[in-house]
Scaffold this active site. Structure first.
Site, PDB file in Angstrom:
ATOM      1  N   CYS A 190      41.039 -41.024 -18.136  1.00 55.91           N
ATOM      2  CA  CYS A 190      40.901 -42.454 -17.822  1.00 55.91           C
ATOM      3  C   CYS A 190      41.598 -42.864 -16.533  1.00 55.91           C
ATOM      4  O   CYS A 190      40.942 -43.188 -15.542  1.00 55.91           O
ATOM      5  CB  CYS A 190      41.416 -43.294 -18.988  1.00 55.91           C
ATOM      6  SG  CYS A 190      40.381 -43.197 -20.461  1.00 55.91           S
ATOM      7  N   LYS A 199      48.906 -35.249 -22.484  1.00 59.04           N
ATOM      8  CA  LYS A 199      49.902 -36.085 -23.147  1.00 59.04           C
ATOM      9  C   LYS A 199      50.074 -35.570 -24.570  1.00 59.04           C
ATOM     10  O   LYS A 199      49.191 -34.887 -25.103  1.00 59.04           O
ATOM     11  CB  LYS A 199      49.475 -37.554 -23.167  1.00 59.04           C
ATOM     12  CG  LYS A 199      48.214 -37.828 -23.974  1.00 59.04           C
ATOM     13  CD  LYS A 199      47.897 -39.307 -24.043  1.00 59.04           C
ATOM     14  CE  LYS A 199      48.897 -40.058 -24.898  1.00 59.04           C
ATOM     15  NZ  LYS A 199      48.520 -41.488 -25.084  1.00 59.04           N
TER      16      LYS A 199
END
Length: 474
Positions: free
Chosen positions: A264, A327
């Protein structure tokens, strides 16, 4: 209500399962027959906490099923959510809208033939102006079909929570009927007070890109401050704590480290810049190019510091990497800073062994030349330096004294600022972190802050990996 969700990638599958869990009858559509067959059996194609259980529950309840047929989708419902990917184009920074365009083109004839009003709701992240263009495109074939835009704000690792309990709902609509339909879809959320922001199509598109660009700016800002701290002996963690106490700023996303990645933020800020340039407004968002560069530079800085920590050359050195996902809480390696650093070090001659609790298989598929280990001690055997690159909670629980027994040299770079520096140093480790070269004491004898900034000797092959945008569909 009866809903369809077209595209069963990350956004689409989470949305479909959550809408079914809210009580809607949902049909998920994807052209990949193998994926549809797997989903029908309750198998998720990626890791997301809570999604597997949600998928099983909604399938068993009969509220969720899957198909490859757009014709069936058109017959099933009057409200269709489009959740296909909009990756970065391979030839520019702009968003690739081929998949969104294809869905509209393929769906339109079925909507026309069935007749009657229907709502096509975009959830894909697109450049401002796309919805208006698609409205005209769809209207030429199926004039009774209406467009709306309802961007998602999901965080990987928290996607189910963010869908069922969002901080806000944004709906770009062109008629009261379209707004009423979306209010009906989200009625359970509205009853508990979740804000519903109704606006025009262009504003709804721009909200998502603006939000991601602002978050990316905060991350790059604190990493720029970490560079200044490296050069001056200041402590970036104390700086971030003090700055974040300002209620106008806050602590969220003011975490120094290796920078952002994933599917993103990187491609969204680039797409926003590209669209602004198309509109003749490139100067207005030129700062985002610097945000992107600071973020990419963090990866090169990590390699430069790791090289310094092994004596100035990676040749013949063993490097252990803790983390491959972009992440924690995800197995997504798209534009992963951790994986880019690991691959960059490998290309400079090191033997690199990577551990990740969830992302090993995906990382191996992207960079098969790297070695992978299924446990932390194995990944660190005979390591000359250990790099902590993804902030998985389990890495914070490592016993540094035990790990010191398996490495060749007890040296660690904490590129995520999630480890207890005092604990590691008391166990005999040389501990380094961006923006904290002194760690409360005098500069270590082997530390040269200036050398960490001499990062321009990275060759073109290495640089190409720092801004990769391939990987999984949306």
């Amino acid at each position: 209500m009866r809903l369809t969700v077209i595209g069963t990638g990350y956004v689409g599958l989470v949305h479909a399962a959550c809408m079914a869990d809210m009580g809607h009858m949902v049909l998920g559509i994807d052209l990949d027959a193998d994926r549809i067959e797997s989903l029908a059996r309750g198998r998720t194609p990626f890791y997301e906490p809570g999604l597997g259980e949600l998928l099983h529950r909604t399938i068993e309840s009969g509220h969720l099923r899957f198909t490859t047929s757009l014709a069936e989708a058109a017959r099933f419902a009057r409200t269709h959510f489009v959740c296909v990917g909009t990756p970065q184009r391979p030839d520019s920074n702009a968003a690739d809208l081929r998949f969104v365009d294809a869905v509209m083109d393929d769906l339109a004839p079925y909507l026309r033939d069935l007749g009657g009003w229907c709502l096509v709701v975009g959830k894909s992240t697109v450049p401002v102006g796309t919805a208006v263009r698609l409205e005209e495109r769809l209207g030429k074939v199926a004039p009774q079909a209406e467009i709306a835009w309802n961007p998602e704000f999901l965080r990987e690792g928290f996607a189910v929570q963010d869908t069922l309990r969002p901080e806000r709902l944004v709906a770009g609509v062109v008629s009261p009927r379209g707004e009423a339909t979306l209010r009906g879809v989200y009625a359970p959320m509205l009853r508990v007070g979740i804000p519903f922001i109704s606006t025009d199509l262009s504003t709804a598109e721009l909200v998502k890109l603006a939000a991601n660009s602002f978050l990316a700016t905060k991350i790059s800002f604190i990493n720029a401050m970490a560079e200044l701290c490296d050069a001056t002996g200041a402590d970036v963690m104390t700086l971030a704590e003090a700055v974040g106490r300002d209620s106008r700023i806050g602590h969220a996303f003011l975490q120094p480290g290796l920078g952002f990645g994933g599917s993103c933020l990187p491609k969204d800020i680039r797409a926003l810049v590209a669209r602004a340039e198309e509109l003749g407004l490139g100067d207005s968002v030129a700062f985002l190019q610097q945000v992107d560069e600071i973020n990419t530079r963090q990866r090169r800085r990590a390699i430069a510091l790791a090289k310094q920590l092994v004596g100035g050359s990676f040749s013949g050195r063993n490097v252990a990497v803790l983390g491959a996902a972009f992440k924690p809480g995800s197995d997504d390696v798209r534009d992963s800073p951790a994986l880019a650093v690991a691959a960059g070090i490998y290309c400079q001659g090191a033997r690199v062994r990577v551990h990740d609790p969830r992302a090993v298989d995906r990382a191996r598929a992207v960079f098969p030349g790297l070695q992978f280990a299924l446990d932390v001690p194995k990944s660190c055997e005979d390591a000359d330096v250990v790099l902590h690159l993804t902030a998985w909670p389990e890495y914070g629980e490592i016993d540094p004294a035990r790990l010191a027994a398996v490495v060749r040299r007890p040296v660690i770079l904490d590129a995520r600022h999630n480890l207890d520096a005092a604990r590691w140093r008391s166990s005999g480790w040389t501990f380094r972190a961006f923006g904290r070269p002194w760690l409360g004491g005098p500069p270590p004898l082997d530390f040269d802050a200036r050398s960490v900034h001499r990062i321009h000797d990275v060759n073109e092959h290495d640089q190409s990996m720092f801004s990769s945008h391939g990987g999984l569909p949306q």
